[in-house]
Design an enzyme around this catalytic site. Structure first.
Site, mmCIF file in Angstrom:
data_model
loop_
_atom_site.group_PDB
_atom_site.id
_atom_site.type_symbol
_atom_site.label_atom_id
_atom_site.label_comp_id
_atom_site.label_asym_id
_atom_site.label_seq_id
_atom_site.Cartn_x
_atom_site.Cartn_y
_atom_site.Cartn_z
ATOM 1 N N SER A 43 0.837 -1.205 0.000
ATOM 2 C CA SER A 43 0.000 0.000 0.000
ATOM 3 C C SER A 43 0.869 1.252 0.000
ATOM 4 O O SER A 43 0.562 2.241 -0.669
ATOM 5 C CB SER A 43 -0.927 0.001 1.219
ATOM 6 O OG SER A 43 -0.199 0.139 2.428
ATOM 7 N N ASP A 63 8.364 -3.175 -5.458
ATOM 8 C CA ASP A 63 6.965 -2.733 -5.386
ATOM 9 C C ASP A 63 6.661 -1.640 -6.408
ATOM 10 O O ASP A 63 5.655 -1.671 -7.108
ATOM 11 C CB ASP A 63 6.653 -2.215 -3.974
ATOM 12 C CG ASP A 63 7.052 -3.202 -2.900
ATOM 13 O OD1 ASP A 63 7.271 -4.373 -3.239
ATOM 14 O OD2 ASP A 63 7.163 -2.794 -1.737
HETATM 15 P P1 ADP Z 1 2.659 -1.973 3.049
HETATM 16 O O1 ADP Z 1 3.255 -3.308 3.374
HETATM 17 O O2 ADP Z 1 1.205 -2.085 2.733
HETATM 18 O O3 ADP Z 1 3.428 -1.211 2.017
HETATM 19 P P2 ADP Z 1 3.646 -0.082 5.074
HETATM 20 O O4 ADP Z 1 3.631 -0.375 6.535
HETATM 21 O O5 ADP Z 1 4.950 0.031 4.418
HETATM 22 O O6 ADP Z 1 2.702 -1.156 4.412
HETATM 23 O O7 ADP Z 1 2.878 1.299 4.813
HETATM 24 C C1 ADP Z 1 1.575 1.484 5.288
HETATM 25 C C2 ADP Z 1 1.308 2.980 5.380
HETATM 26 O O8 ADP Z 1 0.985 3.497 4.066
HETATM 27 C C3 ADP Z 1 0.092 3.328 6.223
HETATM 28 O O9 ADP Z 1 0.415 3.390 7.592
HETATM 29 C C4 ADP Z 1 -0.290 4.690 5.665
HETATM 30 O O10 ADP Z 1 0.530 5.699 6.189
HETATM 31 C C5 ADP Z 1 0.035 4.517 4.177
HETATM 32 N N1 ADP Z 1 -1.197 4.120 3.463
HETATM 33 C C6 ADP Z 1 -1.570 2.889 3.055
HETATM 34 N N2 ADP Z 1 -2.801 2.929 2.463
HETATM 35 C C7 ADP Z 1 -3.201 4.223 2.502
HETATM 36 C C8 ADP Z 1 -4.381 4.907 2.075
HETATM 37 N N3 ADP Z 1 -5.401 4.290 1.502
HETATM 38 N N4 ADP Z 1 -4.420 6.241 2.273
HETATM 39 C C9 ADP Z 1 -3.406 6.876 2.883
HETATM 40 N N5 ADP Z 1 -2.295 6.293 3.309
HETATM 41 C C10 ADP Z 1 -2.186 4.965 3.136
HETATM 42 P P1 NG1 Z 2 6.134 -4.542 1.514
HETATM 43 O O1 NG1 Z 2 5.492 -5.831 1.427
HETATM 44 O O2 NG1 Z 2 5.460 -3.477 0.718
HETATM 45 O O3 NG1 Z 2 6.357 -4.158 2.904
HETATM 46 C C1 NG1 Z 2 8.847 -4.636 1.341
HETATM 47 C C2 NG1 Z 2 9.764 -3.799 0.459
HETATM 48 C C3 NG1 Z 2 10.143 -4.534 -0.833
HETATM 49 C C4 NG1 Z 2 10.678 -5.937 -0.522
HETATM 50 C C5 NG1 Z 2 9.682 -6.675 0.392
HETATM 51 C C6 NG1 Z 2 10.188 -8.010 0.845
HETATM 52 C C7 NG1 Z 2 9.515 -1.351 0.476
HETATM 53 C C8 NG1 Z 2 8.785 -0.195 -0.058
HETATM 54 N N1 NG1 Z 2 9.112 -2.555 0.081
HETATM 55 O O4 NG1 Z 2 7.589 -4.748 0.750
HETATM 56 O O5 NG1 Z 2 11.112 -3.780 -1.547
HETATM 57 O O6 NG1 Z 2 11.954 -5.874 0.039
HETATM 58 O O7 NG1 Z 2 9.405 -5.922 1.573
HETATM 59 O O8 NG1 Z 2 10.417 -8.850 -0.229
HETATM 60 O O9 NG1 Z 2 10.438 -1.185 1.259
#
Ligand code: ADP
Ligand code: NG1
Length: 458
Positions: A146, A190
């Protein structure tokens, strides 16, 4: 010449989500949006925690996405709002320096990462004013990307609003780099799949140079995502960067032990390339060079001939300064074996042997075991869910994304899909009221979706 993200003229009324977002935008700002920017989340089928080591990964885009309605003006401000009231409004002056607060990774900072990336790339002194409403359907902090979809959507919107142009590959590279402003040192999988995805095909994503190759998945099975309902925010914790750091140190230890100038190497893949070794040879080398007991700082500094100060500044990130012990053997072993599994997975998809589904399932199961036992990036709930998926008819099941919570992806023979969904529902979701309430958006079949794009009203 490599293509830009596509622009689609679309009848907004024909798409309920676009229409709802347009209505929300008009109510909020009293004007119509000029365009919509769209960036999908992804599910990684295999190749976990190896992109930042320089190795290829095999994701596909999913239907869940971030969509933003955008208007452009000379207001001198960028105003952000969200359809989810949990994410508060935010305004920044175009004349101000964009500052990303890593200590406090609120949603708007991810958006600003994308804005800042475009601003720096083109050296834009004064950004165009933008009003945005963001709508997201990707479960946050659940391994379906996300955060990157939000950064990619913001980068794409800012490029369009400022009438600039970049290829999809350039945008993917830019967004991978600028998402690091939030503090996590991700590898680029990603953002790459968000821009380079195409409907109907998974992709092998390779780095340096970045490229994406179609991977046709077997017809006899579907991929099902299930969320264990434990969230893990990467930027607000140090789990992710700890693994990045352990891989970086393992790289230097292997390079040093094999007589290479260890100061030149940051990624495990670079050591393999330099030594012209196979992945199997690298696995033998890991056993020869690294011991399974955790390494202390002192032992590493002594082995590499670096001072403690240099260790802190060159090898650790801001949020891993507290680390005292490092599991180098286990992490390197995971990375080299997982890199090999990605190539085997692609090979099975390309050559289509009769037992393709079973072979791919086996690789996914090995990947999960390696993530759980060597990389230690699973959690009890996710392991329980993976076991339930396997007992419910999946031929392969594994955590996807960063882990420590979030989603599993399972490969299920088509004829077992209905019974699989029912069994997982009954075993994992229904017994727990919190999970039961989240079941609809937590357990679903997924197909390879398309990449980021701009929509204009017809
Ligand atoms: P992911 O594994 O889904 O990438 P992260 O923990 O790296 O998760 O990031 C999640 C963060 O991204 C949330 O805490 C929020 O700040 C942001 N985010 C995700 N979805 C939304 C959304 N629909 N609107 C605003 N911010 C979002
Ligand atoms: P997610 O699943 O979005 O947290 C993260 C890293 C990827 C990759 C995977 C593990 C970011 C933005 N994304 O993904 O680059 O390392 O973990 O395979 O740091």
């Amino acid at each position: 010449m490599e293509a830009n993200p596509p622009k689609f003229k679309t009848a907004i009324t024909a798409n309920e989500r676009l229409q709802n977002l347009k209505n929300t935008f008009e109510t909020k700002y009293g004007e119509s949006p000029l365009f919509f920017a769209y960036a999908p989340g992804r599910v990684n089928l295999i190749g976990e925690h190896i992109d930042y080591c320089g190795y290829s990964v095999l994701p596909m885009a999913i239907e869940q996405s971030i969509l933003s309605a955008v208007s452009v003006s000379n207001s001198g401000t960028i105003t952000l709002a969200n359809t989810n009231p949990q994410y508060k409004d935010f305004t920044v002056l175009c004349s101000e320096d964009i500052v990303i607060d890593r200590e406090n990774p609120k949603w708007h900072y991810y958006f600003l990462c994308g804005v800042k990336g475009i601003q720096e790339k083109f050296g834009i002194a004064s950004l165009a004013g933008m009003s945005c409403v963001v709508d997201g359907t990707i479960p946050p902090s659940s391994g379906l990307s996300s955060s990157s979809a939000l950064v990619c959507c913001a980068g794409l919107a800012t490029m369009e609003a400022n009438q600039k142009s970049l290829s999809k590959v350039a945008l993917a590279e830019l967004c991978a780099k600028c998402e690091r402003y939030i503090g996590t040192e991700g590898g680029g999988m990603d953002q790459s799949i968000s821009f380079l995805a195409e409907t109907g095909t998974a992709k092998l994503i390779e780095f340096q140079p970045l490229r994406a190759t179609d991977v046709k998945l077997p017809d006899g099975a579907v991929f099902v995502i299930s969320n264990c309902c434990v969230e893990m925010n990467k930027a607000a914790s140090s789990h992710f960067n700890i693994r990045v750091v352990e891989c970086r140190i393992a790289t230097k230890m292997l390079a040093h032990a094999r007589g290479l100038d260890s100061s030149r190497f940051l990624k495990l893949a670079q050591v393999q390339t330099e030594l012209k070794a196979s992945l199997e040879e690298m696995l033998v080398m890991v056993d020869e060079v690294l011991h399974p007991e955790p390494y202390s700082r002192e032992e590493i500094c002594k082995a590499l001939g670096v001072t403690s100060e240099l260790f802190n500044t060159e090898l650790l990130s801001a949020n891993t300064q507290h680390m005292t012990h490092f599991k180098l053997h286990q992490r390197a072993k995971h990375v080299y074996s997982e890199a090999a599994r990605v190539l085997q997975f692609k090979n099975v998809c390309d050559t289509k042997p009769a037992e393709s589904v079973r072979l791919l399932g086996d690789l996914m199961n090995q990947s999960h075991a390696s993530c759980r036992d060597l990389y230690e990036c699973s959690c009890p709930e996710l392991d329980q869910l993976v076991d339930i998926c396997l007992n419910s008819g999946a031929v392969g099941s594994r955590l996807t994304g960063a882990g420590w919570g979030g989603c599993a992806v399972s490969m299920v023979p088509c004829e077992k899909m209905e019974s699989f969904l029912k069994a997982v529902r009954e075993a994992y979701y229904l017994p727990d009221p919190r999970r039961a309430a989240m079941e609809k958006q937590s357990l679903f079949v997924t197909k390879p979706g398309g990449g980021a794009s701009i929509f204009l009203e017809e």
